[in-house]
Scaffold this active site. Structure first.
Site, PDB file in Angstrom:
ATOM      1  N   ARG A   4       5.218  -5.454  -1.640  1.00 52.42           N
ATOM      2  CA  ARG A   4       4.123  -5.875  -2.525  1.00 52.42           C
ATOM      3  C   ARG A   4       4.706  -6.163  -3.896  1.00 52.42           C
ATOM      4  O   ARG A   4       5.220  -5.271  -4.573  1.00 52.42           O
ATOM      5  CB  ARG A   4       3.050  -4.780  -2.611  1.00 52.42           C
ATOM      6  CG  ARG A   4       1.855  -5.200  -3.445  1.00 52.42           C
ATOM      7  CD  ARG A   4       0.673  -4.273  -3.247  1.00 52.42           C
ATOM      8  NE  ARG A   4       0.925  -2.921  -3.734  1.00 52.42           N
ATOM      9  CZ  ARG A   4       0.099  -1.907  -3.535  1.00 52.42           C
ATOM     10  NH1 ARG A   4      -0.999  -2.063  -2.830  1.00 52.42           N
ATOM     11  NH2 ARG A   4       0.391  -0.710  -4.027  1.00 52.42           N
TER      12      ARG A   4
ATOM     13  N   SER B 251      -7.188  -5.717   4.977  1.00 51.63           N
ATOM     14  CA  SER B 251      -7.825  -4.556   4.373  1.00 51.63           C
ATOM     15  C   SER B 251      -9.302  -4.523   4.756  1.00 51.63           C
ATOM     16  O   SER B 251      -9.970  -5.558   4.762  1.00 51.63           O
ATOM     17  CB  SER B 251      -7.708  -4.610   2.845  1.00 51.63           C
ATOM     18  OG  SER B 251      -6.362  -4.606   2.438  1.00 51.63           O
TER      19      SER B 251
ATOM     20  N   LYS C 280      -4.329   1.030  -7.715  1.00 52.73           N
ATOM     21  CA  LYS C 280      -5.344  -0.007  -7.860  1.00 52.73           C
ATOM     22  C   LYS C 280      -6.495   0.542  -8.679  1.00 52.73           C
ATOM     23  O   LYS C 280      -6.907   1.690  -8.517  1.00 52.73           O
ATOM     24  CB  LYS C 280      -5.858  -0.478  -6.494  1.00 52.73           C
ATOM     25  CG  LYS C 280      -4.863  -1.330  -5.723  1.00 52.73           C
ATOM     26  CD  LYS C 280      -5.514  -1.972  -4.511  1.00 52.73           C
ATOM     27  CE  LYS C 280      -4.547  -2.898  -3.809  1.00 52.73           C
ATOM     28  NZ  LYS C 280      -5.191  -3.595  -2.658  1.00 52.73           N
TER      29      LYS C 280
END
Length: 215
Positions: A42, A111, A140
């Site tokens: 990521r 997700s 996040k």
């Protein structure tokens, strides 16, 4: 390379915030030595050229260990580097479009935060789901924790593997027992650890025990 439940057992998601004493490549190798079963790269800060070069290096590393290599969000980089798969969120490219572009050869993860999203992702061609955030997470912002009941309902609703994600570490993996998840996706509990290999060995053992697959 396709995914199965074993692929989800200990799913490492990289985070450049912890790079320093070791390079990201070295951190990923340490995680692989500790028993991670999947690696997701990521990257939100690198430009395309640097991202692609890094992706190719880590792809080769994962192949040496026989572990699937997934790119987060960026389908173009996933295709260009020959990744095993790509993971998309609800606000990214629709899973149907991802599947159309990559065909059957590439793993596609999605997700999901509720049963509706989970069923839609499965119908659209997802190979696995990342369900969360199951606990509070620092990676996040503005993420509402997923209840245990919703996590269990997602696992019961779909036929594809489900990995739990969000604030997961050694202390709370046992709390997921009985939810039906096939494993855990871990960020900071891996990459912030002073000894990544040792941390992964512990996390893998806990995940195996939680899922009832320990040897």
């Amino acid at each position: 390379m396709k995914c199965d439940k074993q692929t989800m057992r200990l799913y490492a998601v990289t985070d450049r915030a912890w790079v320093g004493r070791q390079t990201l490549y070295e951190q990923v190798e340490a995680a692989l030595q500790g028993g991670v079963t999947c690696v997701q790269l990521r990257e939100k800060q690198l430009d395309a050229d640097a991202f692609l070069a890094e992706a190719r290096d880590i792809r080769d590393l994962c192949r040496r260990y026989g572990v699937p290599f997934i790119i987060n969000d960026n389908l173009d980089i996933a295709v260009a580097c020959g990744a095993d798969g790509v993971h998309v969120g609800q606000d990214d490219m629709p899973v149907e479009e991802v599947r159309r572009r990559v065909g059957d050869a590439m793993i596609v993860g999605v997700s999901a935060h509720n049963v509706e999203e989970a069923l839609r992702a499965q119908a659209g061609g997802a190979d696995y789901l990342g369900a969360g955030a199951v606990f509070g997470t620092s990676t996040k912002n503005n993420v509402t924790p997923l209840s245990f009941d919703t996590l269990r309902d997602i696992c019961r609703a779909v036929d594809i593997p489900v990995v739990a994600i969000g604030g997961i570490g050694a202390k709370n993996i046992p709390l997921l027992r009985g939810s039906g998840v096939d494993g855990v996706a871990v960020v900071s509990a891996i990459f912030s650890a002073p000894d990544i290999t040792a941390a992964c060995r512990e996390l893998r053992a806990l995940s195996d025990r939680m899922t009832g697959t320990e040897k």
